[in-house]
Motif scaffolding. Structure first.
Motif, PDB file in Angstrom:
ATOM      1  N   PHE A 195       0.970  -1.115   0.057  1.00 21.54           N
ATOM      2  CA  PHE A 195      -0.097  -0.162  -0.089  1.00 21.54           C
ATOM      3  C   PHE A 195       0.897   1.328  -0.049  1.00 21.54           C
ATOM      4  N   LYS A 196       0.807   1.864  -1.128  1.00 25.33           N
ATOM      5  CA  LYS A 196       1.646   2.951  -1.221  1.00 25.33           C
ATOM      6  C   LYS A 196       1.136   4.204  -2.015  1.00 25.33           C
ATOM      7  N   ASP A 197       0.868   5.324  -1.745  1.00 22.61           N
ATOM      8  CA  ASP A 197       0.305   6.591  -2.315  1.00 22.61           C
ATOM      9  C   ASP A 197      -1.366   6.326  -2.436  1.00 22.61           C
ATOM     10  N   LYS A 198      -1.956   5.715  -1.590  1.00 22.25           N
ATOM     11  CA  LYS A 198      -3.269   5.272  -1.370  1.00 22.25           C
ATOM     12  C   LYS A 198      -3.959   4.579  -2.206  1.00 22.25           C
ATOM     13  N   ARG A 199      -3.025   3.364  -2.820  1.00 22.16           N
ATOM     14  CA  ARG A 199      -3.169   2.481  -3.581  1.00 22.16           C
ATOM     15  C   ARG A 199      -2.633   1.133  -3.296  1.00 22.16           C
ATOM     16  N   THR A 200      -3.369   0.006  -3.481  1.00 27.07           N
ATOM     17  CA  THR A 200      -3.009  -1.401  -3.092  1.00 27.07           C
ATOM     18  C   THR A 200      -2.538  -2.203  -4.466  1.00 27.07           C
ATOM     19  N   ARG A 201      -1.539  -3.056  -4.301  1.00 24.09           N
ATOM     20  CA  ARG A 201      -1.027  -3.762  -5.448  1.00 24.09           C
ATOM     21  C   ARG A 201      -0.673  -4.881  -4.684  1.00 24.09           C
ATOM     22  N   GLU A 202      -1.211  -6.168  -5.361  1.00 24.04           N
ATOM     23  CA  GLU A 202      -0.940  -7.683  -4.817  1.00 24.04           C
ATOM     24  C   GLU A 202      -0.059  -8.332  -5.690  1.00 24.04           C
ATOM     25  N   TYR A 203       1.285  -8.822  -5.089  1.00 23.69           N
ATOM     26  CA  TYR A 203       1.887  -9.775  -5.593  1.00 23.69           C
ATOM     27  C   TYR A 203       1.811 -11.151  -5.044  1.00 23.69           C
ATOM     28  N   GLU A 204       2.267 -12.217  -6.039  1.00 25.20           N
ATOM     29  CA  GLU A 204       2.557 -13.630  -5.738  1.00 25.20           C
ATOM     30  C   GLU A 204       4.049 -13.866  -5.495  1.00 25.20           C
ATOM     31  N   TYR A 205       4.576 -14.211  -4.164  1.00 20.01           N
ATOM     32  CA  TYR A 205       5.854 -14.578  -4.244  1.00 20.01           C
ATOM     33  C   TYR A 205       6.150 -16.244  -4.257  1.00 20.01           C
ATOM     34  N   TRP A 206       5.097 -16.833  -4.369  1.00 20.19           N
ATOM     35  CA  TRP A 206       5.250 -18.434  -4.572  1.00 20.19           C
ATOM     36  C   TRP A 206       4.113 -18.937  -5.311  1.00 20.19           C
ATOM     37  N   ASN A 207       4.494 -19.640  -6.347  1.00 16.19           N
ATOM     38  CA  ASN A 207       3.304 -20.416  -6.947  1.00 16.19           C
ATOM     39  C   ASN A 207       3.919 -21.756  -7.516  1.00 16.19           C
ATOM     40  N   PRO A 208       3.222 -22.877  -7.406  1.00 22.25           N
ATOM     41  CA  PRO A 208       3.353 -24.170  -7.874  1.00 22.25           C
ATOM     42  C   PRO A 208       4.005 -24.360  -9.039  1.00 22.25           C
ATOM     43  N   ARG A 209       5.030 -24.935  -9.247  1.00 25.34           N
ATOM     44  CA  ARG A 209       5.935 -24.978 -10.460  1.00 25.34           C
ATOM     45  C   ARG A 209       6.120 -26.482 -10.972  1.00 25.34           C
ATOM     46  N   TYR A 210       5.474 -26.859 -11.775  1.00 24.50           N
ATOM     47  CA  TYR A 210       5.438 -28.244 -12.178  1.00 24.50           C
ATOM     48  C   TYR A 210       6.494 -28.839 -13.059  1.00 24.50           C
ATOM     49  N   LYS A 211       7.407 -29.398 -12.433  1.00 28.26           N
ATOM     50  CA  LYS A 211       8.591 -30.225 -13.443  1.00 28.26           C
ATOM     51  C   LYS A 211       8.687 -31.495 -13.036  1.00 28.26           C
ATOM     52  N   ASP A 212       8.773 -32.308 -14.324  1.00 28.49           N
ATOM     53  CA  ASP A 212       8.931 -33.780 -14.200  1.00 28.49           C
ATOM     54  C   ASP A 212      10.351 -34.248 -13.851  1.00 28.49           C
ATOM     55  N   ILE A 213      10.757 -33.559 -12.665  1.00 36.94           N
ATOM     56  CA  ILE A 213      12.160 -34.212 -12.143  1.00 36.94           C
ATOM     57  C   ILE A 213      12.101 -35.526 -11.811  1.00 36.94           C
ATOM     58  N   TYR A 214      11.007 -35.925 -11.336  1.00 35.31           N
ATOM     59  CA  TYR A 214      11.035 -37.326 -10.814  1.00 35.31           C
ATOM     60  C   TYR A 214      10.256 -38.060 -11.399  1.00 35.31           C
ATOM     61  N   ARG A 215      10.607 -39.103 -12.320  1.00 31.47           N
ATOM     62  CA  ARG A 215       9.885 -39.965 -13.294  1.00 31.47           C
ATOM     63  C   ARG A 215       9.740 -41.238 -12.997  1.00 31.47           C
ATOM     64  N   LYS A 455      -2.753 -23.243 -17.857  1.00 31.22           N
ATOM     65  CA  LYS A 455      -1.628 -22.680 -18.172  1.00 31.22           C
ATOM     66  C   LYS A 455      -0.211 -23.108 -17.365  1.00 31.22           C
ATOM     67  N   LEU A 456      -0.488 -23.889 -16.374  1.00 32.00           N
ATOM     68  CA  LEU A 456       0.706 -24.285 -15.679  1.00 32.00           C
ATOM     69  C   LEU A 456       0.888 -25.939 -16.065  1.00 32.00           C
ATOM     70  N   SER A 457       0.150 -26.690 -16.260  1.00 33.23           N
ATOM     71  CA  SER A 457       0.252 -28.274 -16.628  1.00 33.23           C
ATOM     72  C   SER A 457      -1.165 -28.611 -17.215  1.00 33.23           C
ATOM     73  N   SER A 458      -0.667 -29.477 -18.239  1.00 33.50           N
ATOM     74  CA  SER A 458      -1.981 -30.123 -19.051  1.00 33.50           C
ATOM     75  C   SER A 458      -2.462 -31.196 -18.270  1.00 33.50           C
ATOM     76  N   ASP A 459      -1.923 -31.738 -17.297  1.00 35.84           N
ATOM     77  CA  ASP A 459      -2.113 -32.940 -16.737  1.00 35.84           C
ATOM     78  C   ASP A 459      -3.482 -32.818 -15.763  1.00 35.84           C
ATOM     79  N   TYR A 460      -4.389 -33.569 -15.737  1.00 32.77           N
ATOM     80  CA  TYR A 460      -5.493 -33.339 -15.171  1.00 32.77           C
ATOM     81  C   TYR A 460      -5.313 -33.189 -13.527  1.00 32.77           C
ATOM     82  N   ILE A 461      -4.689 -34.243 -13.033  1.00 34.36           N
ATOM     83  CA  ILE A 461      -4.224 -34.198 -11.705  1.00 34.36           C
ATOM     84  C   ILE A 461      -3.871 -32.974 -11.160  1.00 34.36           C
ATOM     85  N   ASP A 462      -2.609 -32.593 -11.813  1.00 34.19           N
ATOM     86  CA  ASP A 462      -2.048 -31.382 -11.606  1.00 34.19           C
ATOM     87  C   ASP A 462      -3.126 -30.062 -11.575  1.00 34.19           C
ATOM     88  N   ILE A 463      -4.004 -30.006 -12.584  1.00 38.70           N
ATOM     89  CA  ILE A 463      -4.863 -29.018 -12.554  1.00 38.70           C
ATOM     90  C   ILE A 463      -5.925 -29.194 -11.394  1.00 38.70           C
TER      91      ILE A 463
END
Length: 619
Positions: A195-215, A455-463
Motif C-alpha cells: 500500500f503506497k500513495d493510497k493504492r494497493t497492489r498484490e504480488y505472488e511470491y510463490w506459485n506451484p511449478r510443475y517440473k517432471d524431475i522425478y519420473r 496454463k501451468l500443466s496439461s495434466d488433469y491431476i495437476d490441474i
C-alpha cells in the motif's frame, strides 16, 4: 486468540485514535508517522517487532519453524533486542526486502511498515493458514486478521456480498480476494500486498511449478519423500515440550503416517492421539485408529459423537470463524480439538495430504479407467453402444452410464463434478425473490480457475490440485482446523504444508501421482518400504474427519434445524423457504451419492444463517 490490526493513511493521530474502540487502553500499539498504527497481541508468536533504527515495524501472527537457522544467519549483522518472530522479520526485511517471504518456513500473517519507502506491506504464508482482511476507505488502508474488526473500524454495516454467497453455496468456500462482507477483501495465500500513495497492489511470491524431475518410483524417490517429511515434522517439534506431543488420528493413511514418523523421532516419549468416532459405520474409523494407536504405542483418547450433541455445539462453531464455514467436517474437528485441549499445546495433523500427494475419488478413478479406451473408439462405438444397452437397466443405472460418458467427454465436466455443488439455475431456485442471482455465474468463476491452472500443466491431476491449492478449498480446510485449535489453546502443526514437501510433490511426474489407479500411490509405497503402519491401514480407504451429516439431518437434528431454517424470518431475506423445505425433504429420497451432497448444502445454509444472525447482532 492472537491477532493484529491497524490502519495507515490518516492525516493525524487524533483522526484514527478514536476510530477503533479503546485503542489507547491497549498494549502493543505502535503509531506510524502520525498517519496510522499497528496493534497486536503480545508474545513470541505474535506482537510488535522493531528494528535497530525504528525504520521497520512488524505486527506478526503465527509461527516461523526455521527461526533458529534464520536467526543464526542474521545475528552477526543485526542487533536483536529480544527473541521474537516479529523482530526477526524486521531484520529479514532489511536484508532481503520482499524476497524474505520465500525464506520463511511457517504459517503466518504479518503487517510491515517501511518508514524509508513510506509503504505498508501485508503478507500471508504459502498455504494461507492465517487470514488478513483489508479495505481502503477515503485513501486509508484498514486491515486485520479479524474480519469484523475491519468492518467496524471502517464504519461499514453488515452488508452481504452476493458474489461471495454464490461462491460459498456453489463451491463450499469463498476464494480470495472476495469476502462475505461487501467492500472488504482478503489477501490471497502466498502473496503480499503493498500500500503506497493510497493504492494497493498484490504480488505472488510463490506459485506451484510443475517440473517432471522425478519420473520413476525408485527407492531414491521414496527415500526423498520420507526424509523430507521427517525433517518437516522434526522442525515443528518444540524441544521444551518434546515429552508432551499430540496428533489428530483419523485411522487413515495421512494422520497415521505423520504420527508414525513422529514416533520414530520420539521413540520413548509419550505421544497423545485423539480420534472422533460415529455410530454410523459408513463414517466410523475408530477401530482403525485404535489399531494404529496400539501399533505406535500412543496415549489414545477418543469420543463417539452423537448427533444430538451438535445443537449445543452450534453457537460455539459459527462464532469461531470470520466467515461462514460450509464444511460439515468442522463438527468433528470441533470435538477433536475439544478433547485434545486438555492435553499438550502442540498438535500434529495430516491435513493437506490429499492435495499435496494427489488423493482422488472413486468417480475420478472410474473415468480414468474408461478413458483408457481410445478416444475414437470410445466416441464412435463404446458410447453409443453403452447408451443403447443402458435402456435395459433401471433409471438409476441409466443415469450413471450417461454421467460417465459426460464426464469422460470433457475434462472440465469432471472438474465441475468435483467442485460445483450448485449451478446458476439451481442457485436462483433456492434464493428468495429479493436475492436472485444477478452477477457472475459460479461455473464461469470455476472455468477461470481451470483456465489458469491449465496454463501451468496439461495434466488433469495437476490441474485439479492446483485449483484446490489456489482457490480456497485447501486454505478453507486448514483455517477450519487452525481456528479451532487456536480457540482451544492448541498450536497446529501441518508437516504436509512445509515448502520443501510442496516443492518435492510438484516436481513429481504426473505418471507417478496416480499409478494403477491407486490414490496417493507414492505415499503408500513409501509407508510400506519404511514399515510405518500395518499394511491393512496403508491400503484401506480413508474417510478422515467427515461426518454422517445426512443421517443427522434426517434423524437427530431434523426437527430443530428444519424449524430453524423454515420458521426463521431472517431466512426469507436470502432464501425461498419452500425450496429449502423441498431440498431438505429430498435428502432421504435421492440416491446415496447425492444424499451427502444435499445434506452438506443444507448444513452450509444453516451455518450461513447462524453466522449472519450472530454478526448482525454484534454490528
Amino acid at each position: 486468540m492472537n491477532s493484529f490490526y491497524g490502519a495507515y493513511g490518516y492525516t493525524g493521530k487524533e483522526s484514527f485514535s478514536t476510530s477503533l474502540p479503546n485503542i489507547s487502553d491497549r498494549k502493543s500499539v505502535c503509531f506510524i508517522a502520525d498517519q496510522g498504527f499497528l496493534k497486536s497481541t503480545s508474545g513470541k508468536y505474535s506482537g510488535i517487532g522493531i528494528n535497530e533504527d525504528n525504520s521497520v515495524i512488524v505486527a506478526f501472527f503465527g509461527e516461523i519453524y526455521n527461526y533458529k537457522s534464520l536467526y543464526r544467519e542474521l545475528e552477526d549483522y543485526h542487533d536483536f533486542k529480544k527473541d521474537s518472530y516479529p523482530e526477526l522479520v524486521t531484520h529479514l526485511y532489511e536484508e532481503y526486502n520482499t524476497k524474505m517471504f520465500g525464506k520463511i518456513n511457517g504459517t503466518f500473517a504479518l503487517a510491515l511498515w517501511d518508514m524509508t519507502n513510506k509503504v505498508i506491506i501485508l503478507a500471508r504464508d504459502i498455504i494461507g493458514g492465517k487470514n488478513i482482511y483489508y479495505t481502503v476507505k477515503n485513501g486509508t488502508l484498514i486491515f486485520s486478521t479479524e474480519l469484523f474488526k475491519v468492518m467496524k473500524a471502517a464504519g461499514y454495516h453488515l452488508s452481504i456480498n452476493n458474489q461471495a454467497l454464490d461462491l460459498y453455496l456453489s463451491l463450499g468456500c469463498i476464494p480470495s480476494p472476495v469476502t462475505i462482507i461487501n467492500k472488504i477483501k482478503k489477501l490471497s495465500n502466498a502473496s503480499f500486498l503493498i500500500f503506497k500513495d493510497k493504492r494497493t497492489r498484490e504480488y505472488e511470491y510463490w506459485n506451484p511449478r510443475y517440473k517432471d524431475i522425478y519420473r520413476d518410483d525408485s527407492n531414491a524417490l521414496l527415500d526423498k519423500i520420507y526424509n523430507t517429511l521427517y525433517d518437516s515434522i522434526k522442525i515443528r517439534i518444540k524441544n521444551s515440550l518434546i515429552e508432551d506431543t499430540s496428533s489428530f488420528l483419523s485411522g487413515g493413511l495421512d494422520s497415521g503416517l505423520i504420527t508414525s514418523i513422529l514416533r520414530r523421532i520420539l521413540p520413548e516419549e509419550k505421544i497423545n492421539a485423539f480420534t472422533i468416532g460415529f455410530n454410523y459405520e459408513e463414517y466410523n474409523e475408530l477401530s482403525s485408529a485404535m489399531r494404529v494407536a496400539e501399533y505406535l504405542k500412543l496415549n489414545h483418547t477418543y469420543k463417539i459423537l452423537e448427533g444430538n450433541e451438535i445443537l449445543n455445539m452450534g453457537p460455539k462453531l459459527y462464532k469461531i470463524f470470520d466467515e461462514p464455514m460450509f464444511d460439515d467436517s468442522a463438527i468433528a474437528t470441533f470435538y477433536a480439538t475439544k478433547i485434545a485441549s486438555k492435553s499438550p499445546f502442540y498438535i500434529f495433523s495430516g491435513e493437506a495430504s490429499d492435495t499435496i500427494f494427489y488423493g482422488v475419488n472413486d468417480i475420478e478413478k472410474i473415468v480414468f479407467l474408461y478413458n483408457r479406451i481410445p478416444v475414437t473408439l470410445r466416441k464412435k462405438l463404446v458410447n453409443p453402444l453403452s447408451l443403447k444397452i443402458s435402456n435395459l437397466f433401471d433409471i438409476d443405472t441409466r443415469r450413471k452410464i450417461k454421467k460417465l460418458i459426460n464426464l469422460s467427454d470433457s475434462e472440465f465436466n469432471l472438474i465441475k463434478e468435483n467442485y460445483l455443488l450448485l449451478n446458476a439455475e439451481e442457485l436462483s431456485r433456492i434464493y428468495s425473490s429479493n436475492h436472485l442471482l444477478k452477477h457472475e455465474d459460479p461455473e464461469n468463476a470455476l472455468l477461470k480457475m481451470y483456465t489458469n491452472a491449465k496454463k501451468l500443466s496439461s495434466d488433469y491431476i495437476d490441474i485439479r490440485h492446483y485449483i484446490t491449492f489456489k482457490y480456497g478449498h485447501l486454505e478453507n480446510a486448514i483455517i477450519k482446523v487452525d481456528k479451532m485449535c487456536s480457540k482451544m489453546g492448541l498450536s497446529l502443526r501441518l508437516p504436509f504444508t512445509d515448502p520443501r514437501v510442496l516443492d518435492l510433490s510438484f516436481n513429481i511426474s504426473p505418471s507417478l501421482k496416480i499409478k494403477r489407479f491407486l490414490s496417493k500411490y507414492l505415499l503408500k509405497k513409501m509407508a510400506l518400504k519404511y514399515d510405518l503402519l500395518p499394511k491393512h491401514i496403508i491400503k484401506r480407504k480413508k474417510h478422515g474427519f467427515g461426518t454422517p451429516i445426512e443421517f443427522w439431518l434426517t434423524k437427530e437434528l431434523k426437527k430443530e434445524i428444519s424449524a430453524e431454517l423454515l420458521n426463521n424470518p431472517n431466512t426469507t431475506k436470502f432464501f425461498d423457504t419452500k425450496q429449502i423445505e423441498k431440498l431438505y425433504n429430498s435428502i432421504g429420497e435421492v440416491s446415496y451419492e447425492k444424499r451427502h451432497r444435499k445434506a452438506r448444502l443444507i448444513w452450509g445454509i444453516y451455518m450461513f444463517m447462524k453466522w449472519y444472525e450472530y454478526y448482525s447482532n454484534l454490528s
